[in-house]
Design an enzyme around this catalytic site. Structure first.
Site, PDB file in Angstrom:
ATOM      1  N   ARG A  86       0.726  -1.212  -0.073  1.00  0.00           N
ATOM      2  CA  ARG A  86      -0.087  -0.014  -0.016  1.00  0.00           C
ATOM      3  C   ARG A  86       0.680   1.384  -0.204  1.00  0.00           C
ATOM      4  O   ARG A  86       0.536   2.340  -0.810  1.00  0.00           O
ATOM      5  CB  ARG A  86      -1.013   0.156   1.322  1.00  0.00           C
ATOM      6  CG  ARG A  86      -1.947   1.126   1.470  1.00  0.00           C
ATOM      7  CD  ARG A  86      -2.514   1.398   2.293  1.00  0.00           C
ATOM      8  NE  ARG A  86      -3.450   2.437   2.700  1.00  0.00           N
ATOM      9  CZ  ARG A  86      -4.321   2.529   3.516  1.00  0.00           C
ATOM     10  NH1 ARG A  86      -4.668   1.872   4.558  1.00  0.00           N
ATOM     11  NH2 ARG A  86      -5.040   3.936   3.623  1.00  0.00           N
ATOM     12  N   ASN A 130     -10.486  -3.970  -1.310  1.00  0.00           N
ATOM     13  CA  ASN A 130     -10.523  -2.981  -2.474  1.00  0.00           C
ATOM     14  C   ASN A 130      -9.656  -3.439  -3.525  1.00  0.00           C
ATOM     15  O   ASN A 130      -8.768  -4.286  -3.390  1.00  0.00           O
ATOM     16  CB  ASN A 130     -10.204  -1.830  -2.070  1.00  0.00           C
ATOM     17  CG  ASN A 130     -11.069  -0.835  -1.232  1.00  0.00           C
ATOM     18  OD1 ASN A 130     -12.148  -0.801  -1.697  1.00  0.00           O
ATOM     19  ND2 ASN A 130     -10.849  -0.319  -0.005  1.00  0.00           N
ATOM     20  N   CYS A 142     -18.983  -1.778   0.624  1.00  0.00           N
ATOM     21  CA  CYS A 142     -18.283  -0.307   1.024  1.00  0.00           C
ATOM     22  C   CYS A 142     -18.823   0.332   2.360  1.00  0.00           C
ATOM     23  O   CYS A 142     -20.162   0.309   2.508  1.00  0.00           O
ATOM     24  CB  CYS A 142     -17.989   0.485   0.166  1.00  0.00           C
ATOM     25  SG  CYS A 142     -16.890   1.896   0.410  1.00  0.00           S
ATOM     26  N   HIS A 177     -16.260   3.988  -4.742  1.00  0.00           N
ATOM     27  CA  HIS A 177     -15.435   5.281  -4.563  1.00  0.00           C
ATOM     28  C   HIS A 177     -15.537   6.173  -5.701  1.00  0.00           C
ATOM     29  O   HIS A 177     -14.641   7.025  -5.913  1.00  0.00           O
ATOM     30  CB  HIS A 177     -13.924   4.465  -4.678  1.00  0.00           C
ATOM     31  CG  HIS A 177     -13.722   3.889  -3.285  1.00  0.00           C
ATOM     32  ND1 HIS A 177     -12.482   3.533  -2.850  1.00  0.00           N
ATOM     33  CD2 HIS A 177     -14.622   3.605  -2.247  1.00  0.00           C
ATOM     34  CE1 HIS A 177     -12.520   2.752  -1.552  1.00  0.00           C
ATOM     35  NE2 HIS A 177     -14.002   2.806  -1.158  1.00  0.00           N
ATOM     36  N   TYR A 216     -13.895  10.783  -2.171  1.00  0.00           N
ATOM     37  CA  TYR A 216     -12.978  10.217  -2.965  1.00  0.00           C
ATOM     38  C   TYR A 216     -12.994  11.000  -4.348  1.00  0.00           C
ATOM     39  O   TYR A 216     -12.109  11.019  -5.098  1.00  0.00           O
ATOM     40  CB  TYR A 216     -13.427   8.700  -3.591  1.00  0.00           C
ATOM     41  CG  TYR A 216     -12.898   7.565  -2.437  1.00  0.00           C
ATOM     42  CD1 TYR A 216     -11.541   7.184  -2.581  1.00  0.00           C
ATOM     43  CD2 TYR A 216     -13.619   7.301  -1.548  1.00  0.00           C
ATOM     44  CE1 TYR A 216     -11.044   6.308  -1.568  1.00  0.00           C
ATOM     45  CE2 TYR A 216     -13.511   6.416  -0.572  1.00  0.00           C
ATOM     46  CZ  TYR A 216     -11.984   5.993  -0.437  1.00  0.00           C
ATOM     47  OH  TYR A 216     -11.506   5.055   0.696  1.00  0.00           O
TER      48      TYR A 216
END
Length: 421
Positions: A90, A144, A164, A194, A244
């Site tokens: 990440r 995700n 989500c 998102h 987002y």
């Protein structure tokens, strides 16, 4: 009722466990299995999970294992919350795109594509093993990028629904501002995972009074502050965008900010270290306050609600989920995966009708859907050219030179996770 949580060693898991304990009348779990390849983390999380159940007098059995096949055997539902490559991967997703002047984020843009490429093959392997163990089991995907992963699962014929926590976060926030119970708030929630807008906030159900204009008039400043967007964005269009959308509406501003501070992954890694130390304390028998800063607010409530409805229990009749479009948004293919209000029951999720979508949002939704088509193709078949095309199609990249540079960086940073590289 048996549930299995893949990625059960996550520091998120005590949030989930707390919800299972509090909402046991909605979702009466008799057996819960936490499975994770990281045995050391699993032991810490599993110990706390048992103490939470004991404190709240839940008589369900919690077991832990590193054996996926044993974990999913006989499971009625399997919840996926894994992170291939961990926080280290990440951190890369959030940093190397910045070198090219693009947003570094783990679920969208170039970083989101990297995560999809790492994740889709792993999730499909897990899903096949779930199907062999119990073909009637539901798969609830919280992993995700949820839209792409859910589409991969559905295209492969799995009983899957994506989840989500963005929508339930808005529902809880709006309910608090309105002074009503969350169950009274129904969202007109439209878009992709998102990439969503709240175009209406209705009291009592899908046909209830739309109080979004009142929310914007009375609480617009607070909502804009939470989203880190100018209030003008909401006032001009009469909607509340997902946070987002800031990556799209304020791209250059966000890139400049991200270049001046540590990555979110670095912050989370430090938090996780502290959380795991807490989880190892045999006196701790509730989720710590620090967990709220880790993210995933209301994740457990959303997961319980969805699982209960899919398994024939007492979940809410309407929930925001990720599922096939099937004509809901006429400008998208039927097999696109959208995030929207749906009627949810043992037969799955059926999207509710959606009012015509303003071209301002429909254009971006269509663009990102095209990217997701290409991203899934790259995840399934690999190859530099497919990665390049997906990046070029993404509106957060969109330039030939950027896509070339990002393709090279993505492959270099993810080679160990890409079988074809």
């Amino acid at each position: 009722m048996k549930l299995a949580v893949v990625g059960g060693g996550s520091t998120y898991t005590p949030e989930l466990i707390d919800g299972f304990a509090r909402l046991r009348d909605t979702l009466p779990i008799t057996e819960l299995v936490l499975v994770d390849p990281a045995a050391d983390r699993l032991d810490l999380v599993g110990g706390l999970a048992r103490r939470i159940f004991a404190k709240q007098e839940h008589d369900g059995a919690i077991t832990t294992t590193t054996d996926l096949d044993a974990a999913v055997e006989g499971a009625d539902a399997v919840l996926l919350q894994l992170r291939v490559g961990g926080q280290a991967a990440r951190n890369q997703d959030e940093t190397w795109p910045l070198e090219c002047g693009c947003v570094g984020q783990e679920t969208t843009g170039a970083g989101g594509l990297a995560k999809a490429l790492r994740t889709v093959p792993v999730v499909l392997d897990i899903a096949e093993r779930v199907r062999r163990a119990n073909p009637d089991a539901w798969i609830i995907d919280f992993t995700n990028p949820v839209g792409i992963v859910t589409r991969a699962l559905l295209n492969a014929g799995h009983k899957a629904v994506g989840l989500c926590n963005v929508a339930i976060g808005f529902q809880r926030k709006f309910a608090k501002l309105l002074g009503v119970a969350p169950s009274e708030v129904h969202l007109d929630h439209v878009g992709l995972n998102h990439l969503t807008w709240e175009t209406g906030v209705r009291l009592g159900g899908p046909a209830g009074e739309d109080v979004l204009p009142r929310l914007l008039a009375e609480h617009g400043d607070a909502l804009a502050g939470d989203l880190h967007l100018p209030r003008l964005v909401m006032d001009r269009f009469g909607v509340v965008p997902s946070y987002y959308l800031r990556y799209y509406y304020a791209h250059d501003e966000v890139v400049a900010e991200l270049r001046t501070k540590p990555s979110r992954a670095a912050e989370v890694a430090a938090m996780e270290k502290e959380l795991l130390e807490m989880y190892g304390d045999p006196a701790l028998d509730e989720k710590p306050e620090l967990l709220a800063r880790r993210g995933g607010a209301f994740y457990s409530e959303a997961a319980v609600d969805l699982a209960a409805s899919l398994l024939g229990g007492g979940g809410s009749p309407y929930q925001v989920v990720n599922t096939y479009n099937n004509g809901t948004l006429p400008f998208l293919p039927d097999d696109a995966v959208i995030e929207t209000q749906a009627a949810v029951g043992p037969g799955g999720a059926v999207p509710l009708p959606v009012a015509p979508v303003d071209p301002l949002y429909a254009g971006l939704i269509a663009n990102v859907t095209a990217y997701e088509d290409l991203a899934l193709d790259a995840a399934l078949r690999g190859g530099r050219e497919r990665v390049f095309k997906a990046l070029l199609a993404h509106p957060l990249v969109g330039q030939y030179a950027y896509a070339e540079q990002l393709t090279d960086r993505l492959i270099a940073h993810n080679r160990e996770h890409l079988a074809w590289a």
